[in-house]
Design a protein around this motif. Structure first.
Motif, PDB file in Angstrom:
ATOM      1  N   LEU A 140       0.948  -1.151   0.012  1.00 22.20           N
ATOM      2  CA  LEU A 140       0.006  -0.007  -0.041  1.00 22.20           C
ATOM      3  C   LEU A 140       0.907   1.111   0.027  1.00 22.20           C
ATOM      4  O   LEU A 140       1.932   1.550   0.872  1.00 22.20           O
ATOM      5  CB  LEU A 140      -0.866   0.100   1.332  1.00 22.20           C
ATOM      6  N   ASP A 141       0.810   2.223  -1.036  1.00 26.16           N
ATOM      7  CA  ASP A 141       1.494   3.261  -1.211  1.00 26.16           C
ATOM      8  C   ASP A 141       0.844   4.595  -0.836  1.00 26.16           C
ATOM      9  O   ASP A 141      -0.370   4.558  -0.966  1.00 26.16           O
ATOM     10  CB  ASP A 141       2.224   3.289  -2.768  1.00 26.16           C
ATOM     11  N   ASP A 142       1.343   5.541  -0.560  1.00 23.46           N
ATOM     12  CA  ASP A 142       0.704   6.768  -0.334  1.00 23.46           C
ATOM     13  C   ASP A 142      -0.171   7.083   0.880  1.00 23.46           C
ATOM     14  O   ASP A 142      -1.125   7.453   0.928  1.00 23.46           O
ATOM     15  CB  ASP A 142       0.151   7.296  -1.635  1.00 23.46           C
ATOM     16  N   PHE A 175       4.593  10.341   3.216  1.00 24.61           N
ATOM     17  CA  PHE A 175       3.937   9.344   3.205  1.00 24.61           C
ATOM     18  C   PHE A 175       4.338   7.962   3.576  1.00 24.61           C
ATOM     19  O   PHE A 175       5.823   7.850   3.585  1.00 24.61           O
ATOM     20  CB  PHE A 175       3.441   9.076   1.692  1.00 24.61           C
ATOM     21  N   LYS A 176       3.427   6.951   3.846  1.00 19.23           N
ATOM     22  CA  LYS A 176       4.141   5.548   4.210  1.00 19.23           C
ATOM     23  C   LYS A 176       3.634   4.580   3.142  1.00 19.23           C
ATOM     24  O   LYS A 176       2.868   4.957   2.409  1.00 19.23           O
ATOM     25  CB  LYS A 176       3.530   5.274   5.680  1.00 19.23           C
ATOM     26  N   ILE A 177       4.450   3.427   3.405  1.00 16.99           N
ATOM     27  CA  ILE A 177       4.001   2.407   2.600  1.00 16.99           C
ATOM     28  C   ILE A 177       3.641   1.477   3.644  1.00 16.99           C
ATOM     29  O   ILE A 177       4.224   1.277   4.748  1.00 16.99           O
ATOM     30  CB  ILE A 177       4.812   1.891   1.503  1.00 16.99           C
ATOM     31  N   VAL A 178       2.811   0.409   3.469  1.00 23.81           N
ATOM     32  CA  VAL A 178       2.323  -0.650   4.158  1.00 23.81           C
ATOM     33  C   VAL A 178       2.504  -1.788   3.523  1.00 23.81           C
ATOM     34  O   VAL A 178       1.963  -2.034   2.307  1.00 23.81           O
ATOM     35  CB  VAL A 178       1.014  -0.371   4.945  1.00 23.81           C
ATOM     36  N   VAL A 179       3.127  -2.760   4.285  1.00 23.67           N
ATOM     37  CA  VAL A 179       3.312  -4.205   3.436  1.00 23.67           C
ATOM     38  C   VAL A 179       2.776  -5.190   4.465  1.00 23.67           C
ATOM     39  O   VAL A 179       2.611  -5.239   5.591  1.00 23.67           O
ATOM     40  CB  VAL A 179       4.754  -4.757   3.326  1.00 23.67           C
TER      41      VAL A 179
END
Length: 184
Positions: A140-142, A175-179
């Protein structure tokens, strides 16, 4: 395949297209490198991308895509989708589609799903998780980091919906990313 320190020609072409169009929502190089790493581990699988944009994220995926794997990317903007189709026209294992993100679900399940554009990652997290093969990943980006959320959201969203790992890949980014990995 290229190494993660190199920027593949297809990524450079997509970045050039984004610059020409003044499209500012392309994936950061740090996100691209993570996509590259995750893609390398999929040798006979299916990868989906929500939000092709100008093809930068897809370019990173393609730069590590195994010949026996397939990438299906979807973009809601008709003009951008057409440009991405042209960018990957010579890649037999890439399908660039135009449509709503839900149209991608007919190709599920995915080994890797890159949820970049649109609101799917916020509005329908369980739908995205259900679109994964067991052991598959969602990137998941932004996502806005928690420190910028309204106080009533703190500590709830990512763990409640994704129960996952989250990373800040760029100190300069807000922003973060989630894996997320589907263990079902």
């Amino acid at each position: 395949m290229t190494s993660i320190t190199e920027i593949a020609p297809v990524v450079q072409q997509a970045e050039s297209l984004a610059a020409q169009l003044e499209f500012a929502q392309s994936s950061l190089p740090e996100v691209g490198r993570l996509l590259h790493i995750l893609t390398r581990h999929i040798t006979q699988g299916q990868i989906g991308e929500i939000g092709s944009g100008c093809g930068v994220g897809a370019g990173w995926i393609v730069s590590a895509l195994h010949p026996d794997s397939i990438l299906i990317t979807i973009e809601s903007d008709r003009h951008l989708a057409k440009l991405v189709q042209q960018l990957f026209a010579d890649k037999s294992n890439v399908r660039a589609l135009q449509g709503d993100w839900r149209d991608l679900l007919i190709y599920a399940p995915f080994d890797l799903l890159f949820a970049d554009g649109g609101k799917a990652k916020l509005s329908e997290p369980q739908t995205l998780i259900n679109a994964l093969k067991p052991g598959g990943f969602i990137l998941l980006d932004d996502l806005t980091p928690e420190e910028y959320w309204p106080p009533e959201w703190h500590g709830r969203w990512a763990l409640q919906h994704y129960g996952s790992l989250d990373y800040d890949l760029s100190a300069e980014s807000r922003f973060k990313i989630v894996v997320v990995r589907n263990w079902a």
